[in-house]
Motif scaffolding. Structure first.
Motif, PDB file in Angstrom:
ATOM      1  N   ILE A   3       0.582  -1.280   0.077  1.00 34.15           N
ATOM      2  CA  ILE A   3      -0.389  -0.333   0.044  1.00 34.15           C
ATOM      3  C   ILE A   3       1.014   1.450  -0.054  1.00 34.15           C
ATOM      4  N   CYS A   4       0.359   1.605  -1.063  1.00 28.00           N
ATOM      5  CA  CYS A   4       1.349   3.513  -1.165  1.00 28.00           C
ATOM      6  C   CYS A   4       1.063   3.972   0.206  1.00 28.00           C
ATOM      7  N   ASN A   5       2.136   4.329   0.827  1.00 30.73           N
ATOM      8  CA  ASN A   5       2.349   5.846   2.588  1.00 30.73           C
ATOM      9  C   ASN A   5       1.400   6.829   2.239  1.00 30.73           C
ATOM     10  N   ILE A   6       1.400   7.412   0.610  1.00 29.07           N
ATOM     11  CA  ILE A   6       1.355   8.662   0.426  1.00 29.07           C
ATOM     12  C   ILE A   6      -0.435   8.680   0.157  1.00 29.07           C
ATOM     13  N   CYS A   7      -1.246   8.216  -0.835  1.00 26.15           N
ATOM     14  CA  CYS A   7      -2.578   7.663  -1.761  1.00 26.15           C
ATOM     15  C   CYS A   7      -2.878   6.464  -1.129  1.00 26.15           C
ATOM     16  N   ASP A  16       6.241   2.777  -2.867  1.00 32.50           N
ATOM     17  CA  ASP A  16       5.311   4.218  -2.812  1.00 32.50           C
ATOM     18  C   ASP A  16       5.316   4.796  -4.084  1.00 32.50           C
ATOM     19  N   HIS A  17       4.321   5.564  -4.975  1.00 33.97           N
ATOM     20  CA  HIS A  17       3.992   5.386  -6.332  1.00 33.97           C
ATOM     21  C   HIS A  17       5.315   6.889  -6.521  1.00 33.97           C
ATOM     22  N   ILE A  21       5.116  10.396  -4.802  1.00 32.10           N
ATOM     23  CA  ILE A  21       6.113  10.812  -3.777  1.00 32.10           C
ATOM     24  C   ILE A  21       6.340  12.288  -4.712  1.00 32.10           C
ATOM     25  N   GLN A  22       7.026  12.774  -6.338  1.00 28.94           N
ATOM     26  CA  GLN A  22       7.172  14.307  -6.989  1.00 28.94           C
ATOM     27  C   GLN A  22       6.019  14.763  -6.263  1.00 28.94           C
ATOM     28  N   ARG A  24       4.009  15.439  -3.427  1.00 27.16           N
ATOM     29  CA  ARG A  24       4.241  15.321  -2.217  1.00 27.16           C
ATOM     30  C   ARG A  24       5.628  16.343  -1.792  1.00 27.16           C
ATOM     31  N   ASN A  25       6.821  16.211  -2.667  1.00 30.24           N
ATOM     32  CA  ASN A  25       7.980  17.378  -2.542  1.00 30.24           C
ATOM     33  C   ASN A  25       8.084  18.910  -3.997  1.00 30.24           C
ATOM     34  N   ILE A  26       6.774  18.557  -4.335  1.00 33.90           N
ATOM     35  CA  ILE A  26       6.615  19.880  -4.674  1.00 33.90           C
ATOM     36  C   ILE A  26       5.803  20.493  -3.997  1.00 33.90           C
ATOM     37  N   GLU A  27       4.433  19.696  -3.403  1.00 35.56           N
ATOM     38  CA  GLU A  27       3.644  20.747  -1.952  1.00 35.56           C
ATOM     39  C   GLU A  27       4.601  21.458  -1.176  1.00 35.56           C
ATOM     40  N   THR A  28       5.690  20.801  -0.953  1.00 37.09           N
ATOM     41  CA  THR A  28       6.851  20.756   0.368  1.00 37.09           C
ATOM     42  C   THR A  28       7.457  21.709   0.078  1.00 37.09           C
ATOM     43  N   GLU A  29       7.961  21.848  -1.209  1.00 38.62           N
ATOM     44  CA  GLU A  29       8.925  22.724  -1.656  1.00 38.62           C
ATOM     45  C   GLU A  29       8.249  24.211  -1.858  1.00 38.62           C
ATOM     46  N   ASN A  30       6.819  24.172  -2.337  1.00 42.88           N
ATOM     47  CA  ASN A  30       5.932  25.409  -2.115  1.00 42.88           C
ATOM     48  C   ASN A  30       4.848  25.951  -1.068  1.00 42.88           C
ATOM     49  N   ALA A  31       5.405  25.302   0.218  1.00 41.76           N
ATOM     50  CA  ALA A  31       4.839  25.570   1.531  1.00 41.76           C
ATOM     51  C   ALA A  31       6.321  26.492   1.926  1.00 41.76           C
ATOM     52  N   SER A  32       7.513  25.713   1.810  1.00 44.39           N
ATOM     53  CA  SER A  32       8.699  26.553   2.581  1.00 44.39           C
ATOM     54  C   SER A  32       8.654  27.498   1.814  1.00 44.39           C
TER      55      SER A  32
END
Length: 69
Positions: A3-7, A16-17, A21-22, A24-32
Protein backbone atom coordinates in the motif's frame (compact mmCIF):
# COMPACT_ATOMS: atom_id res chain seq x y z
CA UNK A 1 2.37 -5.67 -3.50
CA UNK A 2 2.26 -2.88 -0.97
CA UNK A 3 0.00 0.00 0.00
CA UNK A 4 1.36 3.44 -0.96
CA UNK A 5 2.02 5.49 2.19
CA UNK A 6 0.90 8.70 0.48
CA UNK A 7 -2.31 7.88 -1.42
CA UNK A 8 -3.07 4.61 0.42
CA UNK A 9 -3.75 2.71 -2.80
CA UNK A 10 -2.20 -0.58 -3.88
CA UNK A 11 1.25 -0.29 -5.42
CA UNK A 12 2.52 -3.05 -7.71
CA UNK A 13 6.07 -2.42 -6.55
CA UNK A 14 7.18 -2.51 -2.96
CA UNK A 15 7.55 1.28 -2.93
CA UNK A 16 5.35 4.37 -2.94
CA UNK A 17 4.09 5.58 -6.33
CA UNK A 18 6.55 7.87 -8.10
CA UNK A 19 3.86 10.43 -8.93
CA UNK A 20 2.77 10.52 -5.27
CA UNK A 21 6.35 11.13 -4.17
CA UNK A 22 6.79 13.92 -6.72
CA UNK A 23 3.49 15.55 -5.76
CA UNK A 24 4.45 15.51 -2.07
CA UNK A 25 7.86 17.05 -2.88
CA UNK A 26 6.25 19.84 -4.91
CA UNK A 27 3.78 20.61 -2.11
CA UNK A 28 6.61 20.73 0.43
CA UNK A 29 8.68 23.05 -1.78
CA UNK A 30 5.69 25.36 -2.30
CA UNK A 31 4.98 25.53 1.43
CA UNK A 32 8.58 26.36 2.29
CA UNK A 33 8.71 28.97 -0.51
CA UNK A 34 5.57 30.69 0.82
CA UNK A 35 6.97 30.73 4.34
CA UNK A 36 10.25 32.26 3.17
CA UNK A 37 8.76 35.10 1.08
CA UNK A 38 9.06 37.84 3.74
CA UNK A 39 12.62 36.82 4.62
CA UNK A 40 13.68 36.63 0.98
CA UNK A 41 12.30 40.10 0.29
CA UNK A 42 13.56 41.56 3.60
CA UNK A 43 10.03 42.68 4.41
CA UNK A 44 9.66 41.21 7.86
CA UNK A 45 11.43 44.18 9.49
CA UNK A 46 9.61 47.15 7.97
CA UNK A 47 6.19 46.35 6.56
CA UNK A 48 4.79 49.85 7.17
CA UNK A 49 6.56 51.21 4.08
CA UNK A 50 4.57 48.88 1.84
CA UNK A 51 1.29 49.78 0.21
CA UNK A 52 -1.94 48.26 1.48
CA UNK A 53 -2.30 46.12 -1.64
CA UNK A 54 1.20 44.67 -1.36
CA UNK A 55 0.70 43.84 2.32
CA UNK A 56 -2.61 42.13 1.52
CA UNK A 57 -0.97 40.04 -1.20
CA UNK A 58 1.90 39.01 1.08
CA UNK A 59 -0.47 38.08 3.90
CA UNK A 60 -2.52 36.00 1.47
CA UNK A 61 0.57 34.20 0.14
CA UNK A 62 1.96 33.42 3.58
CA UNK A 63 -1.28 32.02 5.03
CA UNK A 64 -1.60 28.29 5.20
CA UNK A 65 -4.51 26.53 3.59
CA UNK A 66 -7.52 26.53 5.85
CA UNK A 67 -9.15 23.73 3.92
CA UNK A 68 -9.69 20.54 5.84
CA UNK A 69 -8.27 17.44 4.15
Amino acid sequence: MKICNICHKISATNQDHLDCIQKRNIETENASFKNDIPENLNLSKNTQDLGVEVRAILEHLTKEKDKSD
